[in-house]
Scaffold this motif. Structure first.
Motif, mmCIF file in Angstrom:
data_model
loop_
_atom_site.group_PDB
_atom_site.id
_atom_site.type_symbol
_atom_site.label_atom_id
_atom_site.label_comp_id
_atom_site.label_asym_id
_atom_site.label_seq_id
_atom_site.Cartn_x
_atom_site.Cartn_y
_atom_site.Cartn_z
ATOM 1 N N LEU A 160 0.859 -1.181 0.000
ATOM 2 C CA LEU A 160 0.000 0.000 0.000
ATOM 3 C C LEU A 160 0.897 1.233 0.000
ATOM 4 C CD1 LEU A 160 -2.882 1.169 0.184
ATOM 5 C CD2 LEU A 160 -2.623 1.085 2.675
ATOM 6 N N VAL A 161 0.757 2.092 -1.022
ATOM 7 C CA VAL A 161 1.631 3.266 -1.116
ATOM 8 C C VAL A 161 0.891 4.590 -0.925
ATOM 9 C CG1 VAL A 161 3.414 2.139 -2.509
ATOM 10 C CG2 VAL A 161 1.508 3.296 -3.652
ATOM 11 N N GLY A 206 6.166 5.468 2.710
ATOM 12 C CA GLY A 206 7.504 5.460 2.122
ATOM 13 C C GLY A 206 7.885 6.859 1.668
ATOM 14 N N LEU A 207 8.290 6.998 0.415
ATOM 15 C CA LEU A 207 8.698 8.306 -0.114
ATOM 16 C C LEU A 207 7.547 9.311 -0.152
ATOM 17 C CD1 LEU A 207 11.002 7.212 -3.090
ATOM 18 C CD2 LEU A 207 11.685 8.018 -0.821
ATOM 19 N N LEU A 208 6.312 8.836 -0.072
ATOM 20 C CA LEU A 208 5.150 9.735 -0.100
ATOM 21 C C LEU A 208 4.715 10.182 1.298
ATOM 22 C CD1 LEU A 208 2.956 7.882 -2.743
ATOM 23 C CD2 LEU A 208 4.546 9.775 -3.096
ATOM 24 N N GLU A 264 -4.139 12.013 -13.116
ATOM 25 C CA GLU A 264 -3.033 12.879 -12.687
ATOM 26 C C GLU A 264 -2.492 12.419 -11.333
ATOM 27 O OE1 GLU A 264 -2.413 17.538 -11.356
ATOM 28 O OE2 GLU A 264 -4.283 16.972 -12.325
ATOM 29 N N ALA A 265 -3.389 12.072 -10.414
ATOM 30 C CA ALA A 265 -2.979 11.613 -9.082
ATOM 31 C C ALA A 265 -2.171 10.325 -9.172
ATOM 32 C CB ALA A 265 -4.212 11.408 -8.203
ATOM 33 N N ILE A 266 -2.642 9.378 -9.977
ATOM 34 C CA ILE A 266 -1.955 8.093 -10.101
ATOM 35 C C ILE A 266 -0.587 8.266 -10.754
ATOM 36 C CG2 ILE A 266 -2.047 5.824 -11.203
ATOM 37 C CD1 ILE A 266 -5.144 6.017 -10.744
ATOM 38 N N ARG A 267 -0.513 9.096 -11.772
ATOM 39 C CA ARG A 267 0.790 9.349 -12.409
ATOM 40 C C ARG A 267 1.778 9.964 -11.413
ATOM 41 N NH1 ARG A 267 -2.335 11.113 -16.845
ATOM 42 N NH2 ARG A 267 -2.264 9.587 -18.499
ATOM 43 N N TRP A 268 1.312 10.904 -10.615
ATOM 44 C CA TRP A 268 2.177 11.562 -9.632
ATOM 45 C C TRP A 268 2.666 10.533 -8.599
ATOM 46 C CZ3 TRP A 268 2.659 12.420 -4.458
ATOM 47 C CH2 TRP A 268 3.562 13.416 -4.075
ATOM 48 N N VAL A 269 1.761 9.710 -8.099
ATOM 49 C CA VAL A 269 2.141 8.667 -7.139
ATOM 50 C C VAL A 269 3.173 7.735 -7.767
ATOM 51 C CG1 VAL A 269 1.303 6.615 -5.917
ATOM 52 C CG2 VAL A 269 0.025 8.768 -5.759
#
Length: 111
Positions: free
Chosen positions: A51-52, A76-78, A90-95
């Motif tokens: 889960l990210v 993690g990095l997020l 857009e949200a998924i690409r950014w993640v």
């Protein structure tokens, strides 16, 4: 009413939202997120088996943000990131751009 989106899984390992390829190794699960009374529409974002991120669909007409998406929390990095997006794609690409790199088997690169 929340925006309806369709996520398709492709044989080559890419995920498509509508007709747009997004990222390899990602999967999604719709969920009700308990951020307000009654919850908000949301999506759990998984990269391989981890889960990210948790995305919520904003339902606030007062701030002209209705229908947009918000990174509620990331791991993690997020971790600690909070960001608004106009569209789920857009949200998924950014993640996808801001998570740990990995290999096709889900292990971290270089491990």
């Amino acid at each position: 009413m929340p925006t309806v989106f369709t996520i398709h899984f492709e044989v080559e390992g890419f995920i498509k939202v509508g007709k747009t390829k997004i990222a390899p190794g990602f999967s999604f699960k719709k969920a009700r997120i308990g951020t307000v009374e009654g919850g908000e529409s949301g999506v759990l974002v998984w990269k391989w088996d981890q889960l990210v991120a948790v995305l919520t669909q904003i339902d606030e007409e007062a701030y002209s943000t209705k229908g947009k998406w918000f990174l509620e929390t990331g791991f993690g990095l997020l971790s600690g990131q909070h960001k608004n997006f106009d569209r789920i794609e857009e949200a998924i690409r950014w993640v996808a751009r801001h998570t740990f790199p990995d290999t096709a088997d889900g292990s971290a690169a270089g491990s």
